[in-house]
Design a protein around this motif. Sequence first.
Motif, PDB file in Angstrom:
ATOM      1  N   SER A 129     -23.846   1.191  13.702  1.00 56.98           N
ATOM      2  CA  SER A 129     -24.645   0.001  13.434  1.00 56.98           C
ATOM      3  C   SER A 129     -26.046   0.209  14.018  1.00 56.98           C
ATOM      4  O   SER A 129     -26.251   1.055  14.893  1.00 56.98           O
ATOM      5  CB  SER A 129     -23.992  -1.234  14.067  1.00 56.98           C
ATOM      6  OG  SER A 129     -23.903  -1.077  15.478  1.00 56.98           O
ATOM      7  N   PRO A 130     -27.028  -0.552  13.544  1.00 58.75           N
ATOM      8  CA  PRO A 130     -28.403  -0.348  14.022  1.00 58.75           C
ATOM      9  C   PRO A 130     -28.560  -0.428  15.535  1.00 58.75           C
ATOM     10  O   PRO A 130     -29.386   0.281  16.108  1.00 58.75           O
ATOM     11  CB  PRO A 130     -29.176  -1.455  13.301  1.00 58.75           C
ATOM     12  CG  PRO A 130     -28.436  -1.667  12.028  1.00 58.75           C
ATOM     13  CD  PRO A 130     -26.988  -1.508  12.410  1.00 58.75           C
ATOM     14  N   ASP A 131     -27.786  -1.293  16.214  1.00 55.58           N
ATOM     15  CA  ASP A 131     -27.942  -1.394  17.666  1.00 55.58           C
ATOM     16  C   ASP A 131     -27.060  -0.406  18.427  1.00 55.58           C
ATOM     17  O   ASP A 131     -27.104  -0.348  19.658  1.00 55.58           O
ATOM     18  CB  ASP A 131     -27.671  -2.828  18.147  1.00 55.58           C
ATOM     19  CG  ASP A 131     -26.209  -3.243  18.002  1.00 55.58           C
ATOM     20  OD1 ASP A 131     -25.383  -2.447  17.519  1.00 55.58           O
ATOM     21  OD2 ASP A 131     -25.893  -4.399  18.383  1.00 55.58           O
TER      22      ASP A 131
ATOM     23  N   LYS B  48     -21.498  -0.544  17.492  1.00 56.75           N
ATOM     24  CA  LYS B  48     -20.341  -0.437  16.609  1.00 56.75           C
ATOM     25  C   LYS B  48     -20.509   0.777  15.703  1.00 56.75           C
ATOM     26  O   LYS B  48     -21.612   1.261  15.478  1.00 56.75           O
ATOM     27  CB  LYS B  48     -20.202  -1.692  15.723  1.00 56.75           C
ATOM     28  CG  LYS B  48     -20.004  -2.989  16.484  1.00 56.75           C
ATOM     29  CD  LYS B  48     -18.597  -3.115  17.011  1.00 56.75           C
ATOM     30  CE  LYS B  48     -18.383  -4.476  17.674  1.00 56.75           C
ATOM     31  NZ  LYS B  48     -17.059  -4.572  18.306  1.00 56.75           N
TER      32      LYS B  48
ATOM     33  N   ARG C 203     -24.396  -0.715   3.617  1.00 51.85           N
ATOM     34  CA  ARG C 203     -25.291  -1.028   4.729  1.00 51.85           C
ATOM     35  C   ARG C 203     -24.546  -1.897   5.739  1.00 51.85           C
ATOM     36  O   ARG C 203     -23.552  -2.545   5.419  1.00 51.85           O
ATOM     37  CB  ARG C 203     -26.544  -1.767   4.250  1.00 51.85           C
ATOM     38  CG  ARG C 203     -26.291  -3.132   3.652  1.00 51.85           C
ATOM     39  CD  ARG C 203     -27.541  -3.705   2.997  1.00 51.85           C
ATOM     40  NE  ARG C 203     -27.309  -4.995   2.397  1.00 51.85           N
ATOM     41  CZ  ARG C 203     -27.581  -6.171   2.963  1.00 51.85           C
ATOM     42  NH1 ARG C 203     -28.104  -6.198   4.188  1.00 51.85           N
ATOM     43  NH2 ARG C 203     -27.343  -7.304   2.347  1.00 51.85           N
ATOM     44  N   TRP C 204     -25.045  -1.871   6.964  1.00 54.74           N
ATOM     45  CA  TRP C 204     -24.620  -2.820   7.972  1.00 54.74           C
ATOM     46  C   TRP C 204     -25.432  -4.096   7.763  1.00 54.74           C
ATOM     47  O   TRP C 204     -26.658  -4.076   7.849  1.00 54.74           O
ATOM     48  CB  TRP C 204     -24.878  -2.273   9.373  1.00 54.74           C
ATOM     49  CG  TRP C 204     -23.869  -1.269   9.834  1.00 54.74           C
ATOM     50  CD1 TRP C 204     -23.873   0.070   9.576  1.00 54.74           C
ATOM     51  CD2 TRP C 204     -22.723  -1.523  10.649  1.00 54.74           C
ATOM     52  NE1 TRP C 204     -22.794   0.671  10.175  1.00 54.74           N
ATOM     53  CE2 TRP C 204     -22.070  -0.288  10.846  1.00 54.74           C
ATOM     54  CE3 TRP C 204     -22.178  -2.677  11.226  1.00 54.74           C
ATOM     55  CZ2 TRP C 204     -20.910  -0.166  11.600  1.00 54.74           C
ATOM     56  CZ3 TRP C 204     -21.024  -2.552  11.979  1.00 54.74           C
ATOM     57  CH2 TRP C 204     -20.399  -1.333  12.158  1.00 54.74           C
ATOM     58  N   ILE C 205     -24.748  -5.201   7.505  1.00 56.63           N
ATOM     59  CA  ILE C 205     -25.440  -6.489   7.409  1.00 56.63           C
ATOM     60  C   ILE C 205     -25.705  -7.020   8.811  1.00 56.63           C
ATOM     61  O   ILE C 205     -26.822  -7.422   9.139  1.00 56.63           O
ATOM     62  CB  ILE C 205     -24.601  -7.472   6.586  1.00 56.63           C
ATOM     63  CG1 ILE C 205     -24.448  -6.934   5.166  1.00 56.63           C
ATOM     64  CG2 ILE C 205     -25.243  -8.859   6.570  1.00 56.63           C
ATOM     65  CD1 ILE C 205     -23.492  -7.727   4.315  1.00 56.63           C
ATOM     66  N   ASP C 206     -24.680  -7.041   9.629  1.00 56.42           N
ATOM     67  CA  ASP C 206     -24.789  -7.301  11.059  1.00 56.42           C
ATOM     68  C   ASP C 206     -23.530  -6.714  11.680  1.00 56.42           C
ATOM     69  O   ASP C 206     -22.753  -6.024  11.011  1.00 56.42           O
ATOM     70  CB  ASP C 206     -24.942  -8.802  11.367  1.00 56.42           C
ATOM     71  CG  ASP C 206     -23.850  -9.659  10.734  1.00 56.42           C
ATOM     72  OD1 ASP C 206     -22.663  -9.253  10.758  1.00 56.42           O
ATOM     73  OD2 ASP C 206     -24.170 -10.742  10.216  1.00 56.42           O
ATOM     74  N   ASN C 207     -23.308  -6.952  12.968  1.00 55.41           N
ATOM     75  CA  ASN C 207     -22.170  -6.320  13.647  1.00 55.41           C
ATOM     76  C   ASN C 207     -20.822  -6.903  13.239  1.00 55.41           C
ATOM     77  O   ASN C 207     -19.776  -6.397  13.660  1.00 55.41           O
ATOM     78  CB  ASN C 207     -22.325  -6.418  15.166  1.00 55.41           C
ATOM     79  CG  ASN C 207     -23.320  -5.411  15.701  1.00 55.41           C
ATOM     80  OD1 ASN C 207     -23.737  -4.497  14.993  1.00 55.41           O
ATOM     81  ND2 ASN C 207     -23.707  -5.562  16.957  1.00 55.41           N
ATOM     82  N   ASP C 208     -20.817  -7.953  12.428  1.00 52.57           N
ATOM     83  CA  ASP C 208     -19.578  -8.560  11.960  1.00 52.57           C
ATOM     84  C   ASP C 208     -19.379  -8.435  10.454  1.00 52.57           C
ATOM     85  O   ASP C 208     -18.349  -8.883   9.931  1.00 52.57           O
ATOM     86  CB  ASP C 208     -19.537 -10.045  12.334  1.00 52.57           C
ATOM     87  CG  ASP C 208     -19.547 -10.268  13.836  1.00 52.57           C
ATOM     88  OD1 ASP C 208     -18.907  -9.468  14.547  1.00 52.57           O
ATOM     89  OD2 ASP C 208     -20.206 -11.216  14.297  1.00 52.57           O
ATOM     90  N   HIS C 209     -20.335  -7.839   9.745  1.00 53.30           N
ATOM     91  CA  HIS C 209     -20.253  -7.729   8.295  1.00 53.30           C
ATOM     92  C   HIS C 209     -20.800  -6.369   7.858  1.00 53.30           C
ATOM     93  O   HIS C 209     -21.939  -6.016   8.206  1.00 53.30           O
ATOM     94  CB  HIS C 209     -21.044  -8.836   7.600  1.00 53.30           C
ATOM     95  CG  HIS C 209     -20.588 -10.218   7.941  1.00 53.30           C
ATOM     96  ND1 HIS C 209     -21.007 -10.879   9.089  1.00 53.30           N
ATOM     97  CD2 HIS C 209     -19.745 -11.070   7.299  1.00 53.30           C
ATOM     98  CE1 HIS C 209     -20.441 -12.078   9.133  1.00 53.30           C
ATOM     99  NE2 HIS C 209     -19.674 -12.216   8.062  1.00 53.30           N
TER     100      HIS C 209
END
Length: 237
Positions: A140-142, A145, A191-197
């Motif tokens: 994930s970007p951060d 994950k 793509r990673w939408i956010d850390n939950d999606h």
Amino acid sequence: MLVRTIYLLVAGYLLLLLPSHAVAQAGANAAPTTCGVDIEHQKTDAVEAACLREFGKLASREGDLLTLRLENGASKAYRDEGKACETDDAARCISHRLAAYHPEARVYSIVIGYYEGSAAELLSGRTGNVLRLSGTPYFSPDGSKFIVIDNDYAYGGPNDLSVGSNVNGSLSLEWEHATEQGELREWRLARWIDNDHIALRVFPADTGQKCPDNNCDAMLVRFGNGWAIRRLPARPQ
């Protein structure tokens, strides 16, 4: 030798082009070899060479020995068994190629090739913690994950999708999805939408990841401590 190459795709942070003369030799339309960015269709030897140039003193290779430096001054070494591979010694044949460093996660990705099939290993540059994977990790970007996609139903593991976490340099898997033998599929990270999606594409196996019916979109959604796959409506024709 039947060693199969895994190609690790990462959500691009590092980019290093080959020297211009090498690109020219590869042809005007050839994609440059890069470390840690989209390296599909590129050989792991060339990818590692780009990584070694990128990382300088953090990573080095001497013959069959790959050495990666950790932040505490220690190092982790990976030794190939090149002669075993050359002589078709299947039990001992193994190779290691550095494929990426994920700066937000502070984690190295290493491709591990066997006589048949391959795997990946994550190495935390902070702690030296390692995690062996059967498929390709995408952070994930951060960097907290990562999703693991295993499309190798011949030599891969029992799970086609997994999700892991990277907390304070501790790498672990928190969810795994078993491969459905009755309907083999291949996955691709959209793509990673956010850390939950996580947006995915899913294709029938052995189709070259083509979508014949425009119904190939899926979403991986986090629910509490688990994850669930949600198929999305077909795209308009």
